[in-house]
Design a protein around this motif. Structure first.
Motif, PDB file in Angstrom:
ATOM      1  N   ARG A 219      -3.606  40.871 -34.424  1.00  0.00           N
ATOM      2  CA  ARG A 219      -3.912  42.300 -34.476  1.00  0.00           C
ATOM      3  C   ARG A 219      -2.704  43.084 -34.998  1.00  0.00           C
ATOM      4  NH1 ARG A 219      -4.906  43.853 -28.712  1.00  0.00           N
ATOM      5  NH2 ARG A 219      -3.187  42.361 -28.446  1.00  0.00           N
ATOM      6  N   SER A 220      -2.872  44.377 -35.116  1.00  0.00           N
ATOM      7  CA  SER A 220      -1.785  45.228 -35.600  1.00  0.00           C
ATOM      8  C   SER A 220      -0.670  45.307 -34.556  1.00  0.00           C
ATOM      9  CB  SER A 220      -2.312  46.635 -35.884  1.00  0.00           C
ATOM     10  OG  SER A 220      -2.675  47.282 -34.671  1.00  0.00           O
ATOM     11  N   GLU A 222       0.618  47.892 -33.302  1.00  0.00           N
ATOM     12  CA  GLU A 222       0.279  48.935 -32.333  1.00  0.00           C
ATOM     13  C   GLU A 222      -0.631  48.384 -31.239  1.00  0.00           C
ATOM     14  OE1 GLU A 222       1.709  50.472 -36.014  1.00  0.00           O
ATOM     15  OE2 GLU A 222      -0.058  49.212 -35.653  1.00  0.00           O
ATOM     16  N   GLU A 223      -1.625  47.589 -31.638  1.00  0.00           N
ATOM     17  CA  GLU A 223      -2.522  46.984 -30.650  1.00  0.00           C
ATOM     18  C   GLU A 223      -1.780  45.964 -29.800  1.00  0.00           C
ATOM     19  OE1 GLU A 223      -6.892  46.761 -32.636  1.00  0.00           O
ATOM     20  OE2 GLU A 223      -5.302  45.766 -33.782  1.00  0.00           O
ATOM     21  N   ILE A 226       0.104  47.425 -26.850  1.00  0.00           N
ATOM     22  CA  ILE A 226      -0.715  47.908 -25.736  1.00  0.00           C
ATOM     23  C   ILE A 226      -1.001  46.785 -24.738  1.00  0.00           C
ATOM     24  CG2 ILE A 226      -2.974  48.844 -25.083  1.00  0.00           C
ATOM     25  CD1 ILE A 226      -2.947  50.331 -27.786  1.00  0.00           C
ATOM     26  N   SER A 228      -1.222  42.142 -24.690  1.00  0.00           N
ATOM     27  CA  SER A 228      -1.158  40.875 -25.427  1.00  0.00           C
ATOM     28  C   SER A 228      -1.068  39.734 -24.435  1.00  0.00           C
ATOM     29  CB  SER A 228       0.039  40.844 -26.377  1.00  0.00           C
ATOM     30  OG  SER A 228       1.254  40.929 -25.650  1.00  0.00           O
ATOM     31  N   ASN A 234       3.326  38.088 -32.611  1.00  0.00           N
ATOM     32  CA  ASN A 234       2.464  38.991 -33.375  1.00  0.00           C
ATOM     33  C   ASN A 234       2.674  38.800 -34.873  1.00  0.00           C
ATOM     34  OD1 ASN A 234       2.277  42.535 -34.035  1.00  0.00           O
ATOM     35  ND2 ASN A 234       0.589  41.084 -33.874  1.00  0.00           N
ATOM     36  N   SER A 276      -7.498  37.554 -31.653  1.00  0.00           N
ATOM     37  CA  SER A 276      -7.464  38.969 -32.004  1.00  0.00           C
ATOM     38  C   SER A 276      -8.415  39.676 -31.060  1.00  0.00           C
ATOM     39  CB  SER A 276      -7.857  39.176 -33.473  1.00  0.00           C
ATOM     40  OG  SER A 276      -9.136  38.611 -33.744  1.00  0.00           O
ATOM     41  N   ASN A 277      -9.219  40.578 -31.590  1.00  0.00           N
ATOM     42  CA  ASN A 277     -10.246  41.220 -30.789  1.00  0.00           C
ATOM     43  C   ASN A 277     -11.594  40.691 -31.251  1.00  0.00           C
ATOM     44  OD1 ASN A 277     -11.772  42.877 -29.198  1.00  0.00           O
ATOM     45  ND2 ASN A 277     -11.420  44.733 -30.387  1.00  0.00           N
ATOM     46  N   ASP A 305      -9.774  41.047 -25.153  1.00  0.00           N
ATOM     47  CA  ASP A 305     -10.605  41.683 -24.128  1.00  0.00           C
ATOM     48  C   ASP A 305     -11.006  40.685 -23.049  1.00  0.00           C
ATOM     49  OD1 ASP A 305     -10.405  44.010 -25.515  1.00  0.00           O
ATOM     50  OD2 ASP A 305     -12.415  43.952 -26.380  1.00  0.00           O
TER      51      ASP A 305
END
Length: 325
Positions: A219-220, A222-223, A226, A228, A234, A276-277, A305
């Motif tokens: 993911r980015s 920024e994500e 938040i 991980s 990353n 990722s998501n 998630d």
């Protein structure tokens, strides 16, 4: 006695060489898994225009063991928007939106990827086991996901069109508006032959606890900040592409992985889990890393998630059987 010792020494040498080769395998260049415009049947009528136009083909630093049979080619448009497909697509392309093949929600929570749905999907678009399949979209995310799903189910002859539909338009080639109605396949045999490329939620918990794998969050940044998975590195999926839909060269991707501390020389060393998501950007990374030679790869399909939920629930291995029903 000297001859006997020589023979024993020769056998020992061969054994050591064999063990070394087993423990050390270099990465194989598989850039042939990217297709250029001239690799698709519809592009053959525009050879001169393609070779002299604005389109810049991907440099294949390796070639497939055999020449693909264009008469068996199935071209799949994996964009999400059916209206966009109807307004213009590559000639002979069949439309297949992500909603028909992206089955992450069925993994573990409903007993595995739904076989019947996937079988019917591929059968209905005329795919069989001997098909030469080329995928395209706009940004590389949908086709990477479809490539992963098809690999899970044992397909081998699947390539992604470098640049996707943008490459076709940029080359100034005609957009077809005829909606193709494919003849369903009668010879498709489907089986999940590569279950090892899928990491289930309970497997992820145990793998992380035992620290058996290197973990990459695609993911980015920024994500990633938040939330991980602990120990994850990353590497955003965008780093595997020059721009959306255009994958980087093999050397550039290997250099990227080396800079992040991964061994790009020994393919027998280490196992990598991507997440990722809900497998969106991780599929891009999976395709790119497989293309440059990494074999020991898997995707944690339900992603961050699911990880957060499972940490709250504190799932145990005792729940695995019930969790998979």
């Amino acid at each position: 006695m000297s001859k006997l010792m020589q023979r024993l020494g020769y056998k020992a040498s061969r054994l050591n060489t064999s063990l070394y080769q087993h423990q050390f395998r270099t990465l194989s260049d598989r850039s042939f898994r990217l297709a250029n415009l001239l690799d698709i049947r519809a592009g053959q009528a525009f050879k001169t225009q393609i070779s002299t136009g604005k389109y810049h083909p991907f440099f294949h630093s390796s070639q497939p063991e055999r020449t693909p049979d264009l008469s068996k080619q199935v071209l799949i448009d994996a964009r999400d928007d059916e209206a966009a497909y109807k307004s213009g697509h590559i000639k002979d392309a069949v439309f297949l939106p992500k909603s028909r093949f992206n089955c992450y929600e069925f993994i573990d929570t409903k007993g595995g990827v739904t076989f019947d749905e996937i079988y019917n999907t591929f059968r209905d678009i005329g795919v069989d086991n001997s098909s030469e399949i080329v995928l395209y979209d706009e940004a590389g995310e949908n086709v990477s996901r479809l490539w992963y799903v098809m690999r899970y189910f044992g397909f081998n002859n699947v390539r992604i069109l470098q640049g996707g539909y943008s490459a076709w338009r940029d080359a100034g080639l005609p957009e077809d508006t005829e909606v193709l109605t494919p003849k369903p396949s009668s010879e498709l045999r489907l089986k999940a032959t590569r279950p090892e490329i899928l990491v289930r939620p309970t497997q992820m918990i145990e793998n992380h606890k035992a620290q058996r794998s290197q973990i990459i969050d695609t993911r980015s940044p920024e994500e990633f900040k938040i939330n991980s998975i602990p120990r994850a590195v990353n590497i955003p999926a965008s780093k595997f592409q020059d721009k959306p839909g255009y994958f980087k060269k093999v050397k550039d991707i290997r250099d990227l992985m080396s800079s992040e501390g991964f061994d790009v020389h020994n393919n027998s060393k280490g196992h990598i889990i991507l997440y990722s998501n809900k497998a969106r950007s991780s599929s891009i990374a999976y395709f790119a890393l497989n293309m440059v030679g990494f074999d020991r790869l898997a995707v944690y399909d339900q992603g961050i998630d699911n990880w957060v939920i499972n940490q709250d629930k504190k799932l145990t291995m005792d729940q695995e059987a019930a969790f998979g029903r």
